[in-house]
Design an enzyme around this catalytic site. Sequence first.
Site, PDB file in Angstrom:
ATOM      1  N   GLY A  17       4.482   6.932  -1.323  1.00  0.00           N
ATOM      2  CA  GLY A  17       5.834   6.371  -1.354  1.00  0.00           C
ATOM      3  C   GLY A  17       6.750   6.761  -0.229  1.00  0.00           C
ATOM      4  N   LYS A  36       7.174   5.651   2.862  1.00  0.00           N
ATOM      5  CA  LYS A  36       7.847   4.533   3.533  1.00  0.00           C
ATOM      6  C   LYS A  36       8.722   3.751   2.565  1.00  0.00           C
ATOM      7  CE  LYS A  36       4.620   4.054   7.378  1.00  0.00           C
ATOM      8  NZ  LYS A  36       3.737   5.156   6.980  1.00  0.00           N
ATOM      9  N   CYS A  81       0.872  -1.195   0.000  1.00  0.00           N
ATOM     10  CA  CYS A  81       0.000   0.000   0.000  1.00  0.00           C
ATOM     11  C   CYS A  81       0.895   1.227   0.000  1.00  0.00           C
ATOM     12  CB  CYS A  81      -0.917   0.002   1.229  1.00  0.00           C
ATOM     13  SG  CYS A  81      -1.797  -1.536   1.518  1.00  0.00           S
ATOM     14  N   ALA A  82       1.678   1.378  -1.052  1.00  0.00           N
ATOM     15  CA  ALA A  82       2.746   2.376  -1.065  1.00  0.00           C
ATOM     16  C   ALA A  82       2.235   3.810  -1.060  1.00  0.00           C
ATOM     17  CB  ALA A  82       3.654   2.151  -2.273  1.00  0.00           C
ATOM     18  N   ASP A 142       0.970  -1.121   4.894  1.00  0.00           N
ATOM     19  CA  ASP A 142       0.689   0.182   5.515  1.00  0.00           C
ATOM     20  C   ASP A 142      -0.773   0.474   5.222  1.00  0.00           C
ATOM     21  OD1 ASP A 142       0.866   2.642   6.711  1.00  0.00           O
ATOM     22  OD2 ASP A 142       2.076   3.569   5.136  1.00  0.00           O
ATOM     23  N   CYS A 178      -1.928   4.292  10.911  1.00  0.00           N
ATOM     24  CA  CYS A 178      -1.820   5.555  11.645  1.00  0.00           C
ATOM     25  C   CYS A 178      -3.103   5.750  12.451  1.00  0.00           C
ATOM     26  CB  CYS A 178      -1.545   6.732  10.724  1.00  0.00           C
ATOM     27  SG  CYS A 178      -2.713   6.927   9.357  1.00  0.00           S
TER      28      CYS A 178
END
Length: 430
Positions: free
Chosen positions: A242, A244, A238-239, A308, A361
Amino acid sequence: MTPAARIAAAIEILADIETHHRPASDALKDWGLSHRFAGAKDRAALASLIYDALRCRASARFIMGSESPRAIMLGALREMRGMSADDIAALCNGQGFAPAALSAEEETGLRSGTLDGAPAHVRGNFPEWLAPSFAAVFGETAIAEGEALAARAPLDLRVNTLKATRDKAQAALAHLGAVPTLLSPIGLRVPLALDGRNPSLAGEPAYVKGLVEIQDEGSQLAALLCGARPGEQVLDLCAGGGGKSLALAASMDNHGQIYATDRNAARLAGLYPRLEKAATRNIQLRPPRAGSDVLADLVERCDLVLVDAPCTGTGTWRRNPDAKWRMRPGALEQRMKEQDELLEIAIKYIKPGGRLIYVTCSLLREENEDRIAAFLARQEGFVPIGAEELATAAGLGQLACFASHLGPGLRLTPATAGTDGFFVAGSRRT
């Protein structure tokens, strides 16, 4: 615009937000387009006023005894900016473009209104329907956690170790007061300006040249806890934009391979120029294509898969205070469903002995420990990686103190870690 005129305009914009339940950014943009006379400083000051009001919306309503946008704004001037009733009255005098004079009830609220007897969700400024979830995670500290989430967020930067050391980047940003972050060994923190705003980096050579990236310290730690090593095969499932992936590339010193993909191809598009600026060479973008499995060659090949996951974003309320009031229970249920689906997709790409790192998050147990518990119950071939082991393996043993008491994983919060809210959990394929 005078300070009084700005307050009047802020009340007008807040009324638009409250009436139409729209994002604050949209309301601010539309107001700016229809009020061309307002300069950049005026628009920035208005944004600061609006976001301050949204941070303390519940407590401002309580002390003022009213739910009107005007009451929220006036209460916020006291709660967030420490202005006295006399100071506020001097601005609200009804002259020119100033707000109308204070009523007797408004004066009383500003002078003697307190939060005595207010429920936890009011004192902590979070939605009432989330009170049980906050209590389940934080117990007696729920109010303090809510207060920390309602505070202003500093500007955190990740040093791109492919181009600079932290000392070099700090020296380049010394004029902004940049200091090392307390927990991340690759982070810098720039303090807020006196008006509560973050400085612009658009003209800073260190940012333009790719020595630093904007990334909250909590997000930096989440990437570091992945423990990505040079030479590994890594899938960022789940970029998104980008952030991470770039951090993982630096951790791997450009050796090995990172495959970055996302269900939303448009989100990946913005990563191309960032790759060049960061001097990253080991990220391969895999945007989705209709009728094609772009990850077919990665089945059981990856040492690490990062999920993510899309989430409610409760941990980012410092930066998006309007999001907490627009959030509805249905959104939580939808996110939980998506999270379960992504975990099931991720497992087929992990080779025996490989790692699955799950990040949100969010601060909510429903999106974190509960999802991991359900996943481990379904998948007998995976075992949890303890918080201490996860932190130690990443060279961040000090983070073990953030281990969740509700299940596997670590939880960072503004109140405990000084970061945005993040949850990180690891599992290993046996």
